[in-house]
Motif scaffolding. Structure first.
Motif, PDB file in Angstrom:
ATOM      1  N   PRO A   1      56.020  75.956  27.083  1.00  0.00           N
ATOM      2  CA  PRO A   1      56.433  74.622  26.646  1.00  0.00           C
ATOM      3  C   PRO A   1      57.939  74.425  26.749  1.00  0.00           C
ATOM      4  O   PRO A   1      58.714  75.377  26.725  1.00  0.00           O
ATOM      5  N   ASP A   2      58.328  73.196  26.847  1.00  0.00           N
ATOM      6  CA  ASP A   2      59.735  72.809  26.915  1.00  0.00           C
ATOM      7  C   ASP A   2      59.907  71.619  25.973  1.00  0.00           C
ATOM      8  O   ASP A   2      59.165  71.479  24.997  1.00  0.00           O
ATOM      9  N   SER A   3      60.865  70.776  26.270  1.00  0.00           N
ATOM     10  CA  SER A   3      61.056  69.570  25.476  1.00  0.00           C
ATOM     11  C   SER A   3      59.868  68.622  25.673  1.00  0.00           C
ATOM     12  O   SER A   3      59.321  68.528  26.776  1.00  0.00           O
ATOM     13  N   PRO A   4      59.465  67.901  24.619  1.00  0.00           N
ATOM     14  CA  PRO A   4      58.390  66.917  24.796  1.00  0.00           C
ATOM     15  C   PRO A   4      58.799  65.760  25.699  1.00  0.00           C
ATOM     16  O   PRO A   4      57.950  64.970  26.107  1.00  0.00           O
ATOM     17  N   ARG A   5      60.103  65.689  26.036  1.00  0.00           N
ATOM     18  CA  ARG A   5      60.573  64.657  26.962  1.00  0.00           C
ATOM     19  C   ARG A   5      60.758  65.202  28.370  1.00  0.00           C
ATOM     20  O   ARG A   5      61.277  64.498  29.236  1.00  0.00           O
ATOM     21  N   HIS A   6      60.346  66.420  28.592  1.00  0.00           N
ATOM     22  CA  HIS A   6      60.435  66.991  29.935  1.00  0.00           C
ATOM     23  C   HIS A   6      59.538  66.205  30.886  1.00  0.00           C
ATOM     24  O   HIS A   6      58.466  65.716  30.497  1.00  0.00           O
ATOM     25  N   TRP A   7      59.966  66.109  32.144  1.00  0.00           N
ATOM     26  CA  TRP A   7      59.220  65.287  33.102  1.00  0.00           C
ATOM     27  C   TRP A   7      57.777  65.751  33.273  1.00  0.00           C
ATOM     28  O   TRP A   7      56.879  64.922  33.509  1.00  0.00           O
ATOM     29  N   LEU A   8      57.502  67.042  33.155  1.00  0.00           N
ATOM     30  CA  LEU A   8      56.121  67.515  33.306  1.00  0.00           C
ATOM     31  C   LEU A   8      55.252  66.998  32.165  1.00  0.00           C
ATOM     32  O   LEU A   8      54.089  66.604  32.387  1.00  0.00           O
ATOM     33  N   LYS A   9      55.813  66.980  30.959  1.00  0.00           N
ATOM     34  CA  LYS A   9      55.043  66.519  29.791  1.00  0.00           C
ATOM     35  C   LYS A   9      54.821  65.017  29.847  1.00  0.00           C
ATOM     36  O   LYS A   9      53.684  64.536  29.683  1.00  0.00           O
ATOM     37  N   THR A  10      55.882  64.257  30.069  1.00  0.00           N
ATOM     38  CA  THR A  10      55.754  62.795  30.032  1.00  0.00           C
ATOM     39  C   THR A  10      55.095  62.222  31.274  1.00  0.00           C
ATOM     40  O   THR A  10      54.345  61.244  31.193  1.00  0.00           O
ATOM     41  N   GLY A  11      55.366  62.826  32.432  1.00  0.00           N
ATOM     42  CA  GLY A  11      54.866  62.265  33.681  1.00  0.00           C
ATOM     43  C   GLY A  11      53.499  62.764  34.087  1.00  0.00           C
ATOM     44  O   GLY A  11      52.814  62.106  34.899  1.00  0.00           O
ATOM     45  N   TYR A  12      53.058  63.883  33.505  1.00  0.00           N
ATOM     46  CA  TYR A  12      51.789  64.468  33.955  1.00  0.00           C
ATOM     47  C   TYR A  12      50.867  64.839  32.796  1.00  0.00           C
ATOM     48  O   TYR A  12      49.783  64.265  32.664  1.00  0.00           O
ATOM     49  N   LEU A  13      51.263  65.767  31.936  1.00  0.00           N
ATOM     50  CA  LEU A  13      50.358  66.218  30.879  1.00  0.00           C
ATOM     51  C   LEU A  13      49.946  65.073  29.954  1.00  0.00           C
ATOM     52  O   LEU A  13      48.773  64.976  29.569  1.00  0.00           O
ATOM     53  N   ASP A  14      50.906  64.206  29.593  1.00  0.00           N
ATOM     54  CA  ASP A  14      50.570  63.091  28.714  1.00  0.00           C
ATOM     55  C   ASP A  14      49.749  62.018  29.414  1.00  0.00           C
ATOM     56  O   ASP A  14      49.198  61.131  28.744  1.00  0.00           O
ATOM     57  N   ARG A  15      49.676  62.084  30.734  1.00  0.00           N
ATOM     58  CA  ARG A  15      48.930  61.090  31.507  1.00  0.00           C
ATOM     59  C   ARG A  15      47.673  61.690  32.129  1.00  0.00           C
ATOM     60  O   ARG A  15      47.130  61.155  33.093  1.00  0.00           O
ATOM     61  N   ALA A  16      47.194  62.780  31.553  1.00  0.00           N
ATOM     62  CA  ALA A  16      46.034  63.480  32.136  1.00  0.00           C
ATOM     63  C   ALA A  16      44.826  62.556  32.293  1.00  0.00           C
ATOM     64  O   ALA A  16      44.081  62.658  33.271  1.00  0.00           O
ATOM     65  N   ALA A  17      44.637  61.647  31.344  1.00  0.00           N
ATOM     66  CA  ALA A  17      43.465  60.771  31.387  1.00  0.00           C
ATOM     67  C   ALA A  17      43.491  59.829  32.581  1.00  0.00           C
ATOM     68  O   ALA A  17      42.434  59.431  33.083  1.00  0.00           O
ATOM     69  N   GLU A  18      44.687  59.473  33.047  1.00  0.00           N
ATOM     70  CA  GLU A  18      44.773  58.550  34.184  1.00  0.00           C
ATOM     71  C   GLU A  18      45.040  59.261  35.505  1.00  0.00           C
ATOM     72  O   GLU A  18      45.014  58.634  36.561  1.00  0.00           O
ATOM     73  N   LEU A  19      45.306  60.555  35.455  1.00  0.00           N
ATOM     74  CA  LEU A  19      45.506  61.344  36.669  1.00  0.00           C
ATOM     75  C   LEU A  19      44.326  62.288  36.872  1.00  0.00           C
ATOM     76  O   LEU A  19      43.539  62.523  35.958  1.00  0.00           O
ATOM     77  N   ASP A  20      44.219  62.828  38.063  1.00  0.00           N
ATOM     78  CA  ASP A  20      43.196  63.848  38.341  1.00  0.00           C
ATOM     79  C   ASP A  20      43.800  65.189  37.916  1.00  0.00           C
ATOM     80  O   ASP A  20      44.218  65.996  38.742  1.00  0.00           O
ATOM     81  N   LEU A  21      43.884  65.393  36.588  1.00  0.00           N
ATOM     82  CA  LEU A  21      44.608  66.537  36.038  1.00  0.00           C
ATOM     83  C   LEU A  21      43.807  67.163  34.892  1.00  0.00           C
ATOM     84  O   LEU A  21      43.274  66.462  34.030  1.00  0.00           O
ATOM     85  N   ALA A  22      43.751  68.482  34.908  1.00  0.00           N
ATOM     86  CA  ALA A  22      43.142  69.246  33.817  1.00  0.00           C
ATOM     87  C   ALA A  22      44.181  70.214  33.272  1.00  0.00           C
ATOM     88  O   ALA A  22      44.946  70.804  34.038  1.00  0.00           O
ATOM     89  N   ALA A  23      44.231  70.352  31.951  1.00  0.00           N
ATOM     90  CA  ALA A  23      45.227  71.231  31.338  1.00  0.00           C
ATOM     91  C   ALA A  23      44.593  72.008  30.197  1.00  0.00           C
ATOM     92  O   ALA A  23      43.693  71.508  29.510  1.00  0.00           O
ATOM     93  N   TRP A  24      45.090  73.230  29.996  1.00  0.00           N
ATOM     94  CA  TRP A  24      44.598  74.092  28.926  1.00  0.00           C
ATOM     95  C   TRP A  24      45.795  74.647  28.166  1.00  0.00           C
ATOM     96  O   TRP A  24      46.738  75.177  28.768  1.00  0.00           O
TER      97      TRP A  24
END
Length: 411
Positions: free
Chosen positions: A157-180
Motif C-alpha cells: 500500500p501507498d498513499s490513498p491518493r496514489h494514482w494506482l488507488k484512485t485511478g484503478y483500485l477504487d474504480r474496479a467496478a467500472e474497469l475489467d479489474l480484480a484485486a485481492w
C-alpha cells in the motif's frame, strides 16, 4: 529438499479468480501475495498465445531479477520442476520460462514508457506497481492488445491518493479489474517469532501500510513517536562502537551527528557538531570543515568506524580523505527508507538522543510530511530545518544491518 509451503485459501482463491484484464495483489509485506501472483503468472505463461510478447516489469532490471526471477528459480519456493524451467543470465534483458522468451523491463522514471512503444503484448507481470511511473503503467496497458491479454501485478500500500488507488483500485467496478487485499494473517506459514520480529521493524506510517496493509496518507509529524521525556537522556552509558553522519552545507547549516552503540545495546545520538553559516554570517571551506570536525572528534576522544557523508558532498569527502580521516563512505540517502529506519529505532525505544544535540532536538518536532506532496499521492517531508535530522538519518540507516537485530530486544 523441503517441499514448497502450502497455499492459503486466499492465495488459492486469487489464482482461480484472476480472469480480469487487470489483476492486482496488494497488502502487507510477507503476506503471500507475491507467491500467489507468481504462481498465477506461471500458469498464464503456459497458456499465453504465441502472438504477443510476455513482459516482466519492475523498478529496475536488478529489482526484477531479485524479486521475480530469483524466487522463481528457488526450488524451495516453487519446486524443482518449476525452477528448472526458468532460465536467465544475470544482466540480460530476457529470460526463458517454459520455453517462452520473457522480456524484462526496468521503469525507473517517466521516460521508461518509451521502451514500450511499438510493442504488442499478451501477458505482463508488474512488480511493486506503486513504484513505477504512471505514464509507464498507462502505456503498458495500451500495449496489452492481444485478445485475452492480461496484466498481473503486486504492490504494498501507498498513499490513498496514489494514482494506482484512485485511478484503478477504487474504480474496479467500472474497469475489467480484480484485486485481492492481503494481510500478514493471510500467510499461515510464518512463524510467530518471525511475525513479531518483522512487526518490530516498522512503526507509524509504515506499520499501518506494510504490516496492516492499509492505504493511509502521510500527514503530520514524520516522527510522531518522538517523546522528549522518553527519548532524550542527560547521561550516556559506555559506548563500544561509533559512527558519524554528516549533512554538508555551505550557506545552509552543516551538521555532524555522532551515533554510538552503548553497552546496554541501545543506539545513542551521542554528540552533535553544527555550523550555521547564515546565523553566524561566516561560511567555511571544505578544509575548514575538515579541521573543525576532526578537532571535535579529537576533543571527544572518539574515532568513528565509518563516516557517512551526504552523497552530494563529493568535494568534502575528498577533503576528508586527503586529510587522512579514516572510514569515509557515501551515506545511504534513500529518504523514505532512511526515515523508516529512524522511526523504527525511535518507536522501539532502541534510539536515544543526548540533550547536547540541540540542533537535532530543535528539528525533530517540526519535521513534517508535506501536505502538497500528499495531495499528489506522494510521500515527502517538508524540505526545511532538516540538516541534523538528515545527518542522523545517514548514520542510522547506513548502519541498519549492524543494529536491526536489536529491535525486538528493546521496549
Amino acid at each position: 529438499m523441503a517441499a514448497p509451503p502450502p497455499l492459503s485459501d486466499k492465495q488459492l482463491a486469487s489464482i482461480r479468480q484472476a480472469r480480469a484484464r487487470i489483476n492486482v495483489w496488494h497488502g502487507s509485506v510477507r503476506s503471500g501475495k507475491t507467491i500467489a501472483s507468481l504462481l498465477c503468472f506461471l500458469l498464464m505463461v503456459r497458456r499465453a498465445p504465441a502472438s504477443g510478447l510476455i513482459l516482466i516489469c519492475g523498478r529496475s532490471l536488478q529489482t526484477v531479477e531479485r524479486n521475480i526471477i530469483e524466487p522463481l528459480q528457488d526450488p524451495e519456493l516453487f519446486g524443482a520442476d518449476v525452477a528448472s524451467e526458468v532460465r536467465h543470465t544475470r544482466g540480460a534483458t530476457t529470460a526463458v520460462i517454459y520455453g517462452r522468451v520473457v522480456h524484462l523491463i526496468g521503469a525507473s522514471d517517466a521516460r521508461a514508457e518509451g521502451r514500450l512503444r511499438g510493442l504488442t503484448a499478451s501477458l505482463a507481470y508488474v512488480d511493486e506497481i506503486t513504484l513505477l511511473p504512471e505514464p509507464f503503467f498507462v502505456q503498458l496497458l495500451a500495449r496489452l492488445s492481444v485478445p485475452g491479454a492480461k496484466l498481473l501485478g503486486t504492490t504494498n500500500p501507498d498513499s490513498p491518493r496514489h494514482w494506482l488507488k484512485t485511478g484503478y483500485l477504487d474504480r474496479a467496478a467500472e474497469l475489467d479489474l480484480a484485486a485481492w487485499h492481503f494481510r500478514l494473517a493471510d500467510n499461515p506459514s510464518l512463524a510467530p517469532a518471525y511475525v513479531a520480529s518483522l512487526t518490530a521493524e516498522y512503526s507509524g506510517l509504515w506499520r499501518r501500510r506494510m504490516i496492516d496493509g492499509a492505504w493511509v496518507v502521510a500527514e503530520g509529524a514524520v516522527f510522531d513517536m518522538f517523546d522528549e521525556q522518553q527519548h532524550v537522556v542527560d547521561e550516556l552509558p559506555p559506548m563500544r562502537r561509533y559512527w558519524l553522519g554528516i549533512d554538508y552545507g555551505t550557506s545552509n547549516p552543516f551538521s555532524a551527528i555522532l551515533l554510538g552503540l552503548g553497552d546496554d545495546d541501545r543506539l545513542y545520538a551521542a554528540a552533535e557538531w553544527r555550523h550555521d553559516a547564515r546565523a553566524v554570517r561566516r561560511q567555511m571551506t571544505d578544509a575548514q570543515y575538515s579541521r573543525a570536525v576532526r578537532a571535535w572528534l579529537a576533543e571527544l576522544d572518539v574515532a568513528p568506524e565509518w563516516t557517512f557523508i551526504d552523497p552530494s558532498a563529493a568535494s568534502y569527502s575528498t577533503q576528508l580523505w586527503t586529510d587522512g580521516h579514516p572510514g569515509i563512505a557515501r551515506a545511504d540517502n534513500t529518504v523514505l527508507d532512511g526515515i523508516r529506519s529512524v522511526a523504527s529505532a525511535l518507536d522501539s525505544g532502541l534510539l536515544r538522543i543526548h540533550r547536547s544535540c540541540a540542533g537535532l532536538l530543535d528539528e525533530l518536532p517540526g519535521y513534517v510530511w508535506s501536505d502538497e506532496a500528499a495531495a499528489r499521492g506522494e510521500d515527502r517531508p517538508v524540505k526545511k530545518d532538516d540538516h541534523s535530522v538528515d545527518a542522523l538519518r545517514y548514520a542510522v540507516h547506513s548502519t541498519a544491518n549492524e543494529w536491526r537485530h536489536l529491535l525486538t530486544r528493546t521496549i
